[in-house]
Design a protein around this motif. Structure first.
Motif, PDB file in Angstrom:
ATOM      1  N   UNK A 175       0.831  -1.158   0.009  1.00 21.45           N
ATOM      2  CA  UNK A 175       0.102  -0.101   0.159  1.00 21.45           C
ATOM      3  C   UNK A 175       0.847   1.328   0.094  1.00 21.45           C
ATOM      4  N   UNK A 176       1.953   1.172   0.981  1.00 19.46           N
ATOM      5  CA  UNK A 176       2.752   2.531   1.156  1.00 19.46           C
ATOM      6  C   UNK A 176       3.373   2.564  -0.397  1.00 19.46           C
ATOM      7  N   UNK A 177       4.112   1.790  -1.054  1.00 23.05           N
ATOM      8  CA  UNK A 177       4.542   1.807  -2.360  1.00 23.05           C
ATOM      9  C   UNK A 177       3.573   2.146  -3.495  1.00 23.05           C
ATOM     10  N   UNK A 178       2.529   1.847  -3.268  1.00 22.22           N
ATOM     11  CA  UNK A 178       1.338   2.361  -4.306  1.00 22.22           C
ATOM     12  C   UNK A 178       1.239   3.800  -4.007  1.00 22.22           C
ATOM     13  N   UNK A 179       1.153   4.246  -2.768  1.00 17.84           N
ATOM     14  CA  UNK A 179       0.654   5.385  -2.517  1.00 17.84           C
ATOM     15  C   UNK A 179       2.040   6.476  -2.855  1.00 17.84           C
ATOM     16  N   UNK A 180       3.286   5.935  -2.773  1.00 14.14           N
ATOM     17  CA  UNK A 180       4.564   6.684  -3.209  1.00 14.14           C
ATOM     18  C   UNK A 180       4.268   6.842  -4.929  1.00 14.14           C
ATOM     19  N   UNK A 181       4.350   5.789  -5.589  1.00 14.40           N
ATOM     20  CA  UNK A 181       4.231   5.673  -6.976  1.00 14.40           C
ATOM     21  C   UNK A 181       3.076   6.829  -7.517  1.00 14.40           C
ATOM     22  N   UNK A 182       1.974   6.792  -6.940  1.00 14.64           N
ATOM     23  CA  UNK A 182       0.750   7.648  -7.472  1.00 14.64           C
ATOM     24  C   UNK A 182       0.784   8.979  -6.615  1.00 14.64           C
ATOM     25  N   UNK A 224       8.371  -6.629  -5.648  1.00 15.80           N
ATOM     26  CA  UNK A 224       9.565  -6.062  -6.210  1.00 15.80           C
ATOM     27  C   UNK A 224       9.163  -5.514  -7.614  1.00 15.80           C
ATOM     28  N   UNK A 225       7.695  -5.663  -8.123  1.00 14.41           N
ATOM     29  CA  UNK A 225       7.372  -5.168  -9.103  1.00 14.41           C
ATOM     30  C   UNK A 225       7.143  -3.589  -8.648  1.00 14.41           C
ATOM     31  N   UNK A 226       6.548  -3.343  -7.679  1.00 18.56           N
ATOM     32  CA  UNK A 226       6.190  -2.079  -7.383  1.00 18.56           C
ATOM     33  C   UNK A 226       7.488  -1.167  -7.296  1.00 18.56           C
ATOM     34  N   UNK A 260      10.453  -1.751  -8.635  1.00 17.24           N
ATOM     35  CA  UNK A 260      10.864  -1.384 -10.137  1.00 17.24           C
ATOM     36  C   UNK A 260      10.401  -0.457 -10.625  1.00 17.24           C
ATOM     37  N   UNK A 261       8.847  -0.090 -10.663  1.00 15.81           N
ATOM     38  CA  UNK A 261       7.834   0.644 -10.915  1.00 15.81           C
ATOM     39  C   UNK A 261       8.377   2.023 -10.548  1.00 15.81           C
ATOM     40  N   UNK A 262       8.450   2.086  -8.966  1.00 14.99           N
ATOM     41  CA  UNK A 262       8.962   3.349  -8.502  1.00 14.99           C
ATOM     42  C   UNK A 262      10.393   4.117  -9.094  1.00 14.99           C
ATOM     43  N   UNK A 263      11.406   3.060  -9.423  1.00 17.43           N
ATOM     44  CA  UNK A 263      12.432   3.368  -9.621  1.00 17.43           C
ATOM     45  C   UNK A 263      12.532   3.915 -11.262  1.00 17.43           C
ATOM     46  N   UNK A 264      11.671   3.172 -12.051  1.00 18.87           N
ATOM     47  CA  UNK A 264      11.385   3.574 -13.505  1.00 18.87           C
ATOM     48  C   UNK A 264      10.568   4.975 -13.368  1.00 18.87           C
ATOM     49  N   UNK A 265       9.778   5.356 -12.473  1.00 19.33           N
ATOM     50  CA  UNK A 265       8.873   6.698 -12.321  1.00 19.33           C
ATOM     51  C   UNK A 265      10.010   7.827 -11.900  1.00 19.33           C
TER      52      UNK A 265
END
Length: 137
Positions: free
Chosen positions: A84-91, A127-129, A131-136
């Protein structure tokens, strides 16, 4: 406008955690908010009272997601909260949009609910989140 039941409960929790005697609480109501009972508090008085509680050391808790308990082989509460925290950070959101997160989990991890996420599935999702965060970034 009257306080909500959650606001009234927060005042009760604060006074209990601070170990505040009723006389001190009543005195604070009069001195800080200018009322004799919490039923007469308005939004400004409530904010002032909570600010005083925080000055005294009270820390309001942060809302957390559902805890599904200890389930062998299934994702732990810490893993679910990390997702949930990674999702919040990405968005860039302060609240977790669970509907969107579940849509992502359904599409890429074939899980219809966080409670059905296995420990290995949670590791892959984290792991997927990440990687998504690094790409963003």
């Amino acid at each position: 406008m009257a306080l909500s039941s959650k606001q009234t409960a927060l005042i009760k929790v604060a006074t209990t955690k601070l170990g505040m005697p009723d006389a001190v609480y009543r005195s604070a109501l009069v001195e800080i908010a200018g009322v004799t009972t919490s039923k007469d508090l308005d939004a400004e008085g409530f904010d002032a009272l909570i600010g005083w509680f925080q000055y005294l050391g009270f820390e309001p808790g942060t809302p957390r997601g559902k805890d599904y308990g200890s389930r062998p082989g299934m994702a732990t509460f810490a893993q679910i909260e990390l997702i949930r925290e990674l999702w919040r950070e990405i968005h860039g959101a302060s609240d977790c949009d669970d509907a969107a997160l579940l849509g992502w989990l359904r599409k890429f991890h074939k899980v219809d609910s966080m409670r059905f996420l296995t420990m290995e599935g949670a590791r892959k999702a984290i792991t997927g989140l990440k990687a998504w965060k690094r790409r963003a970034a």
